[in-house]
Design a protein around this motif. Structure first.
Motif, PDB file in Angstrom:
ATOM      1  N   GLY A   1       0.807  -1.215   0.000  1.00 56.68           N
ATOM      2  CA  GLY A   1       0.000   0.000   0.000  1.00 56.68           C
ATOM      3  C   GLY A   1       0.842   1.267   0.000  1.00 56.68           C
ATOM      4  O   GLY A   1       1.828   1.366   0.730  1.00 56.68           O
ATOM      5  N   TYR A   2       0.455   2.212  -0.855  1.00 54.80           N
ATOM      6  CA  TYR A   2       1.046   3.554  -0.845  1.00 54.80           C
ATOM      7  C   TYR A   2      -0.043   4.535  -0.463  1.00 54.80           C
ATOM      8  O   TYR A   2      -1.137   4.519  -1.035  1.00 54.80           O
ATOM      9  CB  TYR A   2       1.602   3.924  -2.237  1.00 54.80           C
ATOM     10  N   PHE A   3       0.246   5.377   0.518  1.00 54.45           N
ATOM     11  CA  PHE A   3      -0.711   6.393   0.954  1.00 54.45           C
ATOM     12  C   PHE A   3       0.016   7.733   0.957  1.00 54.45           C
ATOM     13  O   PHE A   3       1.075   7.852   1.579  1.00 54.45           O
ATOM     14  CB  PHE A   3      -1.233   6.078   2.359  1.00 54.45           C
ATOM     15  N   GLY A   4      -0.525   8.712   0.254  1.00 54.93           N
ATOM     16  CA  GLY A   4       0.203   9.980   0.189  1.00 54.93           C
ATOM     17  C   GLY A   4      -0.691  11.133  -0.195  1.00 54.93           C
ATOM     18  O   GLY A   4      -1.898  10.970  -0.448  1.00 54.93           O
ATOM     19  N   TYR A   5      -0.066  12.298  -0.218  1.00 55.60           N
ATOM     20  CA  TYR A   5      -0.773  13.519  -0.570  1.00 55.60           C
ATOM     21  C   TYR A   5       0.202  14.362  -1.390  1.00 55.60           C
ATOM     22  O   TYR A   5       1.356  14.512  -1.001  1.00 55.60           O
ATOM     23  CB  TYR A   5      -1.202  14.262   0.715  1.00 55.60           C
ATOM     24  N   PRO A   6      -0.221  14.898  -2.530  1.00 56.15           N
ATOM     25  CA  PRO A   6       0.735  15.555  -3.430  1.00 56.15           C
ATOM     26  C   PRO A   6       1.361  16.820  -2.828  1.00 56.15           C
ATOM     27  O   PRO A   6       0.683  17.565  -2.110  1.00 56.15           O
ATOM     28  CB  PRO A   6      -0.116  15.945  -4.647  1.00 56.15           C
ATOM     29  N   ILE A   7       2.627  17.018  -3.117  1.00 53.32           N
ATOM     30  CA  ILE A   7       3.310  18.277  -2.768  1.00 53.32           C
ATOM     31  C   ILE A   7       4.561  18.390  -3.636  1.00 53.32           C
ATOM     32  O   ILE A   7       5.280  17.406  -3.811  1.00 53.32           O
ATOM     33  CB  ILE A   7       3.657  18.329  -1.248  1.00 53.32           C
ATOM     34  N   THR A   8       4.803  19.580  -4.180  1.00 49.82           N
ATOM     35  CA  THR A   8       6.018  19.843  -4.949  1.00 49.82           C
ATOM     36  C   THR A   8       7.193  19.858  -3.975  1.00 49.82           C
ATOM     37  O   THR A   8       7.045  20.412  -2.885  1.00 49.82           O
ATOM     38  CB  THR A   8       5.906  21.204  -5.660  1.00 49.82           C
ATOM     39  N   PRO A   9       8.344  19.322  -4.309  1.00 46.61           N
ATOM     40  CA  PRO A   9       8.777  18.742  -5.603  1.00 46.61           C
ATOM     41  C   PRO A   9       8.744  17.214  -5.611  1.00 46.61           C
ATOM     42  O   PRO A   9       9.651  16.602  -6.148  1.00 46.61           O
ATOM     43  CB  PRO A   9      10.214  19.253  -5.703  1.00 46.61           C
ATOM     44  N   GLN A  10       7.690  16.633  -5.108  1.00 49.37           N
ATOM     45  CA  GLN A  10       7.628  15.196  -4.943  1.00 49.37           C
ATOM     46  C   GLN A  10       6.427  14.587  -5.642  1.00 49.37           C
ATOM     47  O   GLN A  10       6.275  13.367  -5.693  1.00 49.37           O
ATOM     48  CB  GLN A  10       7.648  14.918  -3.423  1.00 49.37           C
ATOM     49  N   SER A  11       5.554  15.432  -6.210  1.00 46.90           N
ATOM     50  CA  SER A  11       4.252  14.959  -6.698  1.00 46.90           C
ATOM     51  C   SER A  11       4.339  13.890  -7.779  1.00 46.90           C
ATOM     52  O   SER A  11       3.384  13.135  -7.975  1.00 46.90           O
ATOM     53  CB  SER A  11       3.427  16.140  -7.220  1.00 46.90           C
ATOM     54  N   GLU A  12       5.476  13.806  -8.487  1.00 41.53           N
ATOM     55  CA  GLU A  12       5.586  12.784  -9.543  1.00 41.53           C
ATOM     56  C   GLU A  12       5.466  11.374  -8.981  1.00 41.53           C
ATOM     57  O   GLU A  12       5.128  10.449  -9.717  1.00 41.53           O
ATOM     58  CB  GLU A  12       6.919  12.903 -10.290  1.00 41.53           C
ATOM     59  N   VAL A  13       5.747  11.178  -7.700  1.00 48.41           N
ATOM     60  CA  VAL A  13       5.625   9.831  -7.130  1.00 48.41           C
ATOM     61  C   VAL A  13       4.171   9.383  -7.230  1.00 48.41           C
ATOM     62  O   VAL A  13       3.860   8.326  -7.796  1.00 48.41           O
ATOM     63  CB  VAL A  13       6.094   9.792  -5.648  1.00 48.41           C
ATOM     64  N   ILE A  14       3.270  10.184  -6.713  1.00 47.35           N
ATOM     65  CA  ILE A  14       1.853   9.796  -6.697  1.00 47.35           C
ATOM     66  C   ILE A  14       1.252   9.877  -8.106  1.00 47.35           C
ATOM     67  O   ILE A  14       0.408   9.062  -8.477  1.00 47.35           O
ATOM     68  CB  ILE A  14       1.076  10.629  -5.644  1.00 47.35           C
ATOM     69  N   GLU A  15       1.736  10.824  -8.921  1.00 47.54           N
ATOM     70  CA  GLU A  15       1.253  10.918 -10.310  1.00 47.54           C
ATOM     71  C   GLU A  15       1.607   9.650 -11.078  1.00 47.54           C
ATOM     72  O   GLU A  15       0.786   9.089 -11.799  1.00 47.54           O
ATOM     73  CB  GLU A  15       1.897  12.121 -11.021  1.00 47.54           C
TER      74      GLU A  15
END
Lengths: 355, 184
Positions: free
Chosen positions: A24-38
């Motif tokens: 399971g991956y649980f997250g919330y987008p935030i720059t400069p990391q958003s490409e992980v969830i995208e």
């Protein structure tokens, strides 16, 4: 055979997460990391392995989803950037206090506060000295390339499960956003077995498993803390990782991790062209920190420049390592500025060689 | 061989994707590569640049402050990166919108009017491929087939029907690039 692909560091983490058999991956987008969830959203991991990918309503929710998943013995992870990781600190402390494994990724941006979206290394203290409350440590891995962003996902899980402790990949916006070629390990199946401590439903043949970070009896709580400290001692003895580059003849030393260590390699080439014998020690685990390896070099060194994209945080550990026997100075930039190779050479000359 | 390149222009000109195609072309020939964008809150119309390094050896810093080649696509980038070209290095620029042309006497300068040519080709989106073609004419970094393979790897499959027009643009760039001044 797997072939090389060109990817951003953030994307490499996401692909490696699927391949490592993450449940399971649980997250919330935030720059400069958003490409992980995208990347995870586009890759549809539920179709590939059955992995859950969930965008939580907040970072606080995400870390508590990790707590639940980890308690059930699942391989769970989250990723965020500095302000989001700050929001997670309570949950991280609970997970450490419950002795549960999980993988955390911090793609650091400049702070404090909302700061900036540009790369920084100013979360070193938070990652290595606790962050949340109580006497606990995270196992902290510092990748310096896109390949290591991928490789440290499975390494992080291995260490987390081996020691039942949260592990963190401490990266930064530069490595998250840059592209390099990367080769992935083959797909690992998701584990069908649960660890014997997991809360997966009691069967008649065993005692119930209890996962909690609470014990109101001070004597028992102290014994638990002693057990945690014994575990941390073992990790310090067995899990230190580092890379030494051109250290054999070095009279001066850069100590730097992540993006800074890459820049220092260029500075090292430039300085050596001028006849300055400088080497680089790159801590790969920031906790446990390679104190002994730096201390053992102190006899051959005339000075150490600790290079970080911060006001000087890791330098405290470098100073502890050499116990005052070698001059140690800091050079760094803050607020999302990345130091250039020639700036670092200039500071080596001014602060260490000439100073 | 190590080639350190800055590509700089406006957002929307295809600066980042040109860098990505260069990198993938290098990967096709077994090189080490790095692609480091200046990322930020900029959108279309803002400045955009990317540092690309291609090398036969392990790449140290992906962030550098002097370049073997600068590919410059607007005036702000000219002001910022003309001084950062290594002596003896290469500057390639599109003349469109340039009010102050490059003045250095110690570097090789080539001009490519790619924006104008892209309009003639009835596909302004081929602009970056025309520039890429021009650059690869001056610096023969890869076999053309590696570049086409790199292009394929860089484009999502739904755009693969556009590969012939991009290939044509690369060839056009090779034809129209002009030498302005050379030192070696």
């Amino acid at each position: 055979m797997e072939e090389y692909v060109l990817m951003k560091g953030n994307e490499a983490i996401a692909e490696a997460a699927i391949r490592a058999g993450t449940d399971g991956y649980f997250g919330y987008p935030i720059t400069p990391q958003s490409e992980v969830i995208e990347y995870l959203a586009a890759a549809k991991p539920h179709e590939r392995t059955g992995m859950v990918m969930l965008q939580a309503e907040s970072e606080v929710a995400a870390i508590n989803m990790l707590y639940g998943g980890a308690g059930a013995g699942k391989k769970v992870m989250t990723s965020s950037s500095s302000p989001g990781i700050s929001l997670m600190q309570e949950g991280i402390s609970y997970i450490a206090g419950s002795e549960l494994p999980c993988l955390l990724v911090n793609v650091v941006r400049g702070g404090p506060g909302l700061g900036t979206i540009q790369p920084s290394q100013s979360d070193y203290f938070q990652a290595t000295k606790g962050g949340g409350h109580g006497d606990y440590n995270l196992i902290v891995l510092a990748p310096a390339s896109v390949q290591e962003m991928a490789d440290f996902v499975s390494l992080g899980y291995d260490l987390a499960f081996k020691y039942r402790n949260p592990a963190m990949i401490l990266s930064d916006g530069a490595i998250g956003q840059m592209m390099e070629k990367v080769k992935f390990k083959p797909q690992q199946p998701r584990s069908k077995k649960s660890p014997d401590w997991a809360t997966t439903g009691k069967t008649p043949d065993r005692e119930r498993n209890i996962i909690t970070s609470l014990d109101l009896d001070p004597a028992r709580q102290e014994r638990f803390n002693e057990k945690l400290q014994a575990k941390y001692k073992e990790i310090r003895e067995k899990e230190v990782r580092y890379e030494k580059i051109q250290c054999d003849d070095a009279e001066y030393l850069f100590v730097a991790y992540g993006t800074s260590s890459r820049i220092c390699q260029k500075s090292m080439q430039m300085a050596r062209e001028e006849g300055i014998k400088v080497g680089l020690l790159r801590p790969i685990t920031l906790w446990p920190f390679p104190y002994n390896e730096i201390r053992m070099m102190s006899g051959q060194l005339k000075g150490i420049l600790s290079v970080e994209m911060s006001a000087g945080q890791m330098i405290e550990d470098v100073k502890l390592a050499v116990e005052g026997k070698v001059k140690v100075k800091h050079y760094g930039r803050m607020g999302g500025i990345i130091p250039t190779p020639d700036e670092i050479v200039k500071n080596l000359k001014q602060k260490i060689i000439g100073g | 061989m190590t080639e350190e390149i800055i590509i700089a222009g406006f957002g929307g000109q295809g600066v980042l994707s040109m860098g990505k195609i260069l990198c993938y072309s290098g990967v096709m020939e077994g090189q080490e590569v790095s692609w480091m964008p200046s990322y930020g809150p900029e959108m279309r119309g803002g400045t955009a640049n990317v540092t690309v390094i291609l090398s036969d050896e392990r790449i140290s810093s992906p962030i550098i402050n002097s370049y073997d080649t600068a590919i410059i696509l607007n005036q702000q980038s000219m002001d910022k990166f003309e001084p950062a070209v290594k002596p003896g290095g290469l500057l390639v620029y599109d003349g469109n919108g340039i009010t102050r042309h490059p003045e250095r006497k110690d570097i090789n300068i080539y001009r490519i009017d790619a924006a104008e040519e892209a309009t003639k080709m009835e596909s302004t989106k081929t602009f970056n491929m025309i520039v890429l073609g021009g650059y690869l004419k001056v610096k023969k970094l890869f076999k053309l087939e590696s570049v086409i393979k790199g292009l394929k790897k860089s484009l999502p499959e739904r755009y693969h029907h556009l590969i012939p027009v991009n290939e044509k643009a690369i060839h056009r760039g090779m034809e129209i690039i002009k030498e302005v001044a050379t030192v070696n």
